[in-house]
Design an enzyme around this catalytic site. Structure first.
Site, short mmCIF file in Angstrom:
data_model
loop_
_atom_site.label_atom_id
_atom_site.label_comp_id
_atom_site.label_asym_id
_atom_site.label_seq_id
_atom_site.Cartn_x
_atom_site.Cartn_y
_atom_site.Cartn_z
CD GLU A 187 30.27 41.45 45.05
OE1 GLU A 187 30.57 41.13 44.02
OE2 GLU A 187 31.19 41.47 45.90
CG HIS B 56 44.70 35.69 40.37
ND1 HIS B 56 45.22 34.99 41.49
CD2 HIS B 56 43.24 35.65 40.84
CE1 HIS B 56 44.57 34.41 42.33
NE2 HIS B 56 43.30 34.72 41.90
CE LYS C 127 38.19 33.09 34.84
NZ LYS C 127 38.31 34.12 35.88
CB THR D 297 29.57 37.28 47.91
OG1 THR D 297 29.12 37.48 49.21
CG2 THR D 297 29.93 38.67 47.15
N GLY E 217 37.61 30.86 43.86
CA GLY E 217 37.54 30.93 45.40
C GLY E 217 38.88 31.10 46.00
CG ASP E 218 39.69 34.27 48.22
OD1 ASP E 218 40.12 34.67 46.99
OD2 ASP E 218 38.83 35.16 48.45
CB ALA F 92 37.12 29.97 37.56
CE1 TYR G 297 41.28 38.84 41.42
CE2 TYR G 297 40.67 37.41 39.58
CZ TYR G 297 40.58 37.62 40.83
OH TYR G 297 39.64 36.66 41.35
#
Length: 286
Positions: free
Chosen positions: A17, A148, A164, A48, A109-110, A124, A144
């Site tokens: 990444e 999360h 998801k 990203t 997204g944050d 998402a 996660y």
């Protein structure tokens, strides 16, 4: 090539990444990084989207396009939905198509207290459905291992992850973790929930103590005693901390591969040296 096809061809997929350069950094820096990473022959490289989930121009599409079209390596473009409208997403999908990008990592997204969410996509999974309705893309998702930070429990988080997957995600990349036992526990719960798609383990090597502490505060990853002792012992010696962090990441990866992990997704931090050392350390295992 759709990313899911890689997992039918390789026992352990190994990917990187990278992130776009910051606004005050020359854009050429990322291309120099990518040219160095090419020599390590990753199976794919993800790029990203924006900083902290904020809106971004088409730089992600350009970088992901360069990886695929110029370097000949498959790419995955990140796309967040929290601050994007449906029109925004359609425009971005159009940019992806222009750059020959087939693979997207769909993220919520944050949250940014300075930006009002667009509210077109609550989760998402909503954007995943929308992407499939508006193009022939392979869609990956995030998971996660330690839950999360906004979920009530890991069980609730896995149930939402199943939604998801049901919406069309066919490959998962995990958030960073430093204790493999959490990842194995997560895999077991995911299997019980009927999630049977490839799950890559996200590994972040230590670069410096402040950087790791910032990432941990953002994602909630716990630090095992062995890791804490390492940071404390070498925190005043940047080179030693870097080398110890590389050794720790290699140790994690060796254990994961030995236990049959589907793939390793290495957070390179745009640092070819660290990526090279880790790749060399595990190349015979892949």
């Amino acid at each position: 090539m759709k990313i899911s096809e890689l997992f039918n061809k390789k026992k352990t997929v190994f990917s990187f990444e990278v992130f776009p350069p910051k606004k005050n950094s020359p854009v050429e820096t990322i291309y120099n990084t990518l040219d160095s990473l090419k020599e390590l022959s990753p199976d794919f490289i993800s790029v990203t989207y924006g900083a902290g989930g904020s809106s971004a121009d088409n730089i992600t599409a350009k970088i992901a396009g360069y990886i695929k079209n110029d370097l000949g390596i498959e790419s995955v473009a990140h796309l967040t939905c929290l601050n994007n409208t449906k029109k925004d997403v359609l425009d971005i999908l159009s940019e992806f198509k222009k750059n020959n990008i087939e693979n997207i990592l769909a993220l919520r997204g944050d949250r940014n207290p300075d930006i009002e969410p667009a509210k077109d996509f609550e989760y998402a999974s909503d954007m995943v459905t929308f992407i499939h309705e508006n193009g022939d893309f392979h869609v990956s998702g995030a998971c996660y291992p330690e839950c999360h930070m906004e979920s009530a429990s890991l069980v609730d988080d896995v149930i939402n992850l199943r939604k998801k997957v049901d919406s069309g995600v066919t490959h998962l990349m995990s958030q960073l973790f430093f204790d493999n036992s959490y990842f194995y526990d997560f895999l077991e719960k995911a299997k019980i929930a009927g999630i049977n798609i490839p799950i890559e383990a996200g590994i972040m090597p230590v670069v410096n103590k402040s950087q790791i502490e910032r990432m941990v505060s953002m994602c909630g990853a716990s630090l095992p005693p062995k890791f804490v002792k390492m940071m404390q012992k070498y925190e005043s010696n940047p080179e030693a901390l870097r080398d110890a962090g590389i050794a720790y990441a290699i140790d994690q990866i060796v254990d994961l591969i030995s236990n049959g992990v589907d793939g390793i997704h290495l957070y390179t931090m745009n640092n070819p040296y660290i990526a090279k050392k880790i790749s060399e350390g595990v190349s015979s295992l892949l």
